[in-house]
Design a protein around this motif. Sequence first.
Motif, PDB file in Angstrom:
ATOM      1  N   SER A  78     -32.894   7.640 -19.309  1.00  0.00           N
ATOM      2  CA  SER A  78     -32.952   6.191 -19.147  1.00  0.00           C
ATOM      3  C   SER A  78     -31.569   5.678 -18.767  1.00  0.00           C
ATOM      4  O   SER A  78     -30.579   6.399 -18.892  1.00  0.00           O
ATOM      5  CB  SER A  78     -33.437   5.515 -20.431  1.00  0.00           C
ATOM      6  OG  SER A  78     -32.549   5.779 -21.495  1.00  0.00           O
ATOM      7  N   GLY A  79     -31.534   4.430 -18.306  1.00  0.00           N
ATOM      8  CA  GLY A  79     -30.259   3.799 -17.999  1.00  0.00           C
ATOM      9  C   GLY A  79     -29.908   3.712 -16.530  1.00  0.00           C
ATOM     10  O   GLY A  79     -28.889   3.124 -16.166  1.00  0.00           O
ATOM     11  N   GLY A  80     -30.732   4.289 -15.673  1.00  0.00           N
ATOM     12  CA  GLY A  80     -30.462   4.204 -14.247  1.00  0.00           C
ATOM     13  C   GLY A  80     -30.750   2.810 -13.707  1.00  0.00           C
ATOM     14  O   GLY A  80     -31.265   1.946 -14.412  1.00  0.00           O
ATOM     15  N   GLY A  81     -30.395   2.611 -12.449  1.00  0.00           N
ATOM     16  CA  GLY A  81     -30.657   1.313 -11.830  1.00  0.00           C
ATOM     17  C   GLY A  81     -29.779   1.086 -10.627  1.00  0.00           C
ATOM     18  O   GLY A  81     -29.150   2.014 -10.108  1.00  0.00           O
ATOM     19  N   LEU A  82     -29.742  -0.169 -10.205  1.00  0.00           N
ATOM     20  CA  LEU A  82     -28.937  -0.582  -9.063  1.00  0.00           C
ATOM     21  C   LEU A  82     -27.651  -1.222  -9.559  1.00  0.00           C
ATOM     22  O   LEU A  82     -27.682  -2.107 -10.430  1.00  0.00           O
ATOM     23  CB  LEU A  82     -29.722  -1.589  -8.220  1.00  0.00           C
ATOM     24  CG  LEU A  82     -28.983  -2.256  -7.057  1.00  0.00           C
ATOM     25  CD1 LEU A  82     -28.573  -1.219  -6.010  1.00  0.00           C
ATOM     26  CD2 LEU A  82     -29.854  -3.349  -6.437  1.00  0.00           C
ATOM     27  N   VAL A  83     -26.524  -0.786  -9.015  1.00  0.00           N
ATOM     28  CA  VAL A  83     -25.229  -1.313  -9.425  1.00  0.00           C
ATOM     29  C   VAL A  83     -24.341  -1.435  -8.193  1.00  0.00           C
ATOM     30  O   VAL A  83     -24.482  -0.652  -7.242  1.00  0.00           O
ATOM     31  CB  VAL A  83     -24.591  -0.415 -10.499  1.00  0.00           C
ATOM     32  CG1 VAL A  83     -24.309   0.974  -9.960  1.00  0.00           C
ATOM     33  CG2 VAL A  83     -23.351  -1.039 -11.095  1.00  0.00           C
ATOM     34  N   GLN A  84     -23.451  -2.406  -8.219  1.00  0.00           N
ATOM     35  CA  GLN A  84     -22.521  -2.572  -7.098  1.00  0.00           C
ATOM     36  C   GLN A  84     -21.394  -1.551  -7.170  1.00  0.00           C
ATOM     37  O   GLN A  84     -21.062  -1.060  -8.263  1.00  0.00           O
ATOM     38  CB  GLN A  84     -21.936  -3.986  -7.124  1.00  0.00           C
ATOM     39  CG  GLN A  84     -22.954  -5.073  -6.811  1.00  0.00           C
ATOM     40  CD  GLN A  84     -22.314  -6.434  -6.677  1.00  0.00           C
ATOM     41  OE1 GLN A  84     -21.197  -6.667  -7.148  1.00  0.00           O
ATOM     42  NE2 GLN A  84     -23.004  -7.360  -6.035  1.00  0.00           N
ATOM     43  N   PRO A  85     -20.801  -1.238  -6.036  1.00  0.00           N
ATOM     44  CA  PRO A  85     -19.634  -0.339  -6.057  1.00  0.00           C
ATOM     45  C   PRO A  85     -18.562  -0.862  -7.011  1.00  0.00           C
ATOM     46  O   PRO A  85     -18.295  -2.070  -7.056  1.00  0.00           O
ATOM     47  CB  PRO A  85     -19.152  -0.371  -4.607  1.00  0.00           C
ATOM     48  CG  PRO A  85     -20.385  -0.654  -3.815  1.00  0.00           C
ATOM     49  CD  PRO A  85     -21.194  -1.599  -4.662  1.00  0.00           C
ATOM     50  N   GLY A  86     -17.992   0.069  -7.783  1.00  0.00           N
ATOM     51  CA  GLY A  86     -17.005  -0.298  -8.787  1.00  0.00           C
ATOM     52  C   GLY A  86     -17.594  -0.586 -10.148  1.00  0.00           C
ATOM     53  O   GLY A  86     -16.849  -0.730 -11.130  1.00  0.00           O
ATOM     54  N   SER A 125     -16.518   3.137 -12.281  1.00  0.00           N
ATOM     55  CA  SER A 125     -15.988   3.110 -10.901  1.00  0.00           C
ATOM     56  C   SER A 125     -16.963   3.764  -9.929  1.00  0.00           C
ATOM     57  O   SER A 125     -16.583   4.609  -9.107  1.00  0.00           O
ATOM     58  CB  SER A 125     -14.627   3.821 -10.845  1.00  0.00           C
ATOM     59  OG  SER A 125     -13.713   3.210 -11.728  1.00  0.00           O
ATOM     60  N   LEU A 126     -18.203   3.373 -10.031  1.00  0.00           N
ATOM     61  CA  LEU A 126     -19.246   3.997  -9.212  1.00  0.00           C
ATOM     62  C   LEU A 126     -19.041   3.737  -7.730  1.00  0.00           C
ATOM     63  O   LEU A 126     -18.564   2.651  -7.328  1.00  0.00           O
ATOM     64  CB  LEU A 126     -20.621   3.509  -9.659  1.00  0.00           C
ATOM     65  CG  LEU A 126     -21.124   4.175 -10.947  1.00  0.00           C
ATOM     66  CD1 LEU A 126     -22.199   3.346 -11.603  1.00  0.00           C
ATOM     67  CD2 LEU A 126     -21.617   5.580 -10.644  1.00  0.00           C
ATOM     68  N   GLN A 185     -33.213   7.198 -11.287  1.00  0.00           N
ATOM     69  CA  GLN A 185     -32.556   6.834 -10.038  1.00  0.00           C
ATOM     70  C   GLN A 185     -31.327   5.988 -10.310  1.00  0.00           C
ATOM     71  O   GLN A 185     -31.381   5.007 -11.062  1.00  0.00           O
ATOM     72  CB  GLN A 185     -33.519   6.054  -9.140  1.00  0.00           C
ATOM     73  CG  GLN A 185     -32.912   5.557  -7.846  1.00  0.00           C
ATOM     74  CD  GLN A 185     -32.605   6.667  -6.870  1.00  0.00           C
ATOM     75  OE1 GLN A 185     -33.436   7.550  -6.642  1.00  0.00           O
ATOM     76  NE2 GLN A 185     -31.414   6.644  -6.274  1.00  0.00           N
ATOM     77  N   VAL A 186     -30.226   6.367  -9.680  1.00  0.00           N
ATOM     78  CA  VAL A 186     -29.006   5.558  -9.679  1.00  0.00           C
ATOM     79  C   VAL A 186     -28.694   5.193  -8.234  1.00  0.00           C
ATOM     80  O   VAL A 186     -28.564   6.086  -7.386  1.00  0.00           O
ATOM     81  CB  VAL A 186     -27.823   6.317 -10.307  1.00  0.00           C
ATOM     82  CG1 VAL A 186     -26.520   5.535 -10.114  1.00  0.00           C
ATOM     83  CG2 VAL A 186     -28.082   6.561 -11.790  1.00  0.00           C
ATOM     84  N   THR A 187     -28.609   3.910  -7.974  1.00  0.00           N
ATOM     85  CA  THR A 187     -28.299   3.426  -6.629  1.00  0.00           C
ATOM     86  C   THR A 187     -27.051   2.561  -6.689  1.00  0.00           C
ATOM     87  O   THR A 187     -27.023   1.580  -7.448  1.00  0.00           O
ATOM     88  CB  THR A 187     -29.470   2.629  -6.042  1.00  0.00           C
ATOM     89  OG1 THR A 187     -30.642   3.446  -6.023  1.00  0.00           O
ATOM     90  CG2 THR A 187     -29.150   2.175  -4.623  1.00  0.00           C
ATOM     91  N   VAL A 188     -26.047   2.929  -5.915  1.00  0.00           N
ATOM     92  CA  VAL A 188     -24.793   2.183  -5.861  1.00  0.00           C
ATOM     93  C   VAL A 188     -24.699   1.526  -4.482  1.00  0.00           C
ATOM     94  O   VAL A 188     -24.529   2.210  -3.471  1.00  0.00           O
ATOM     95  CB  VAL A 188     -23.583   3.077  -6.118  1.00  0.00           C
ATOM     96  CG1 VAL A 188     -22.305   2.224  -6.174  1.00  0.00           C
ATOM     97  CG2 VAL A 188     -23.759   3.869  -7.405  1.00  0.00           C
ATOM     98  N   SER A 189     -24.847   0.229  -4.473  1.00  0.00           N
ATOM     99  CA  SER A 189     -24.895  -0.482  -3.197  1.00  0.00           C
ATOM    100  C   SER A 189     -24.541  -1.943  -3.402  1.00  0.00           C
ATOM    101  O   SER A 189     -24.850  -2.526  -4.450  1.00  0.00           O
ATOM    102  CB  SER A 189     -26.299  -0.371  -2.589  1.00  0.00           C
ATOM    103  OG  SER A 189     -26.396  -1.147  -1.402  1.00  0.00           O
ATOM    104  N   SER A 190     -23.914  -2.514  -2.391  1.00  0.00           N
ATOM    105  CA  SER A 190     -23.611  -3.948  -2.430  1.00  0.00           C
ATOM    106  C   SER A 190     -24.734  -4.748  -1.771  1.00  0.00           C
ATOM    107  O   SER A 190     -24.668  -5.969  -1.718  1.00  0.00           O
ATOM    108  CB  SER A 190     -22.277  -4.224  -1.743  1.00  0.00           C
ATOM    109  OG  SER A 190     -22.281  -3.714  -0.438  1.00  0.00           O
TER     110      SER A 190
END
Length: 115
Positions: free
Chosen positions: A7-15, A85-86, A110-115
């Motif tokens: 658990s804990g995945g998701g969408l996050v912005q860079p950094g 610091s993703l 899923q971990v997604t790092v995107s602005s």
Amino acid sequence: QVQLVESGGGLVQPGGSLRLSCAASGFTFSNYVMAWYRQAPGKERELVAAITRTSGTTTYADSVKGRFSISRDNAKNTVFLQMNSLKPEDTAVYYCYAGYGVEYWGQGTQVTVSS
């Protein structure tokens, strides 16, 4: 029945930061080396971080050293991956792994790092 539930995945912005958790059941958690792997689209699954049974030794992929931290709580049968610091290149499905003669895998988060 052995289960590894991430658990804990998701969408996050860079950094940004995320903390993954993996709750284990059905086996003697404290006997097992625990690890996190990831697989990005079109790439092979790779080791991200691993931790020994008593948390004495941790190992990290060069690409995440200094940014990610693996830890475990043997009393709660849980392993964690703190990701700071993703970067966009950290985008992947992250899998929990347990190994001690036999190997167990979680379903992935899923971990997604995107602005």
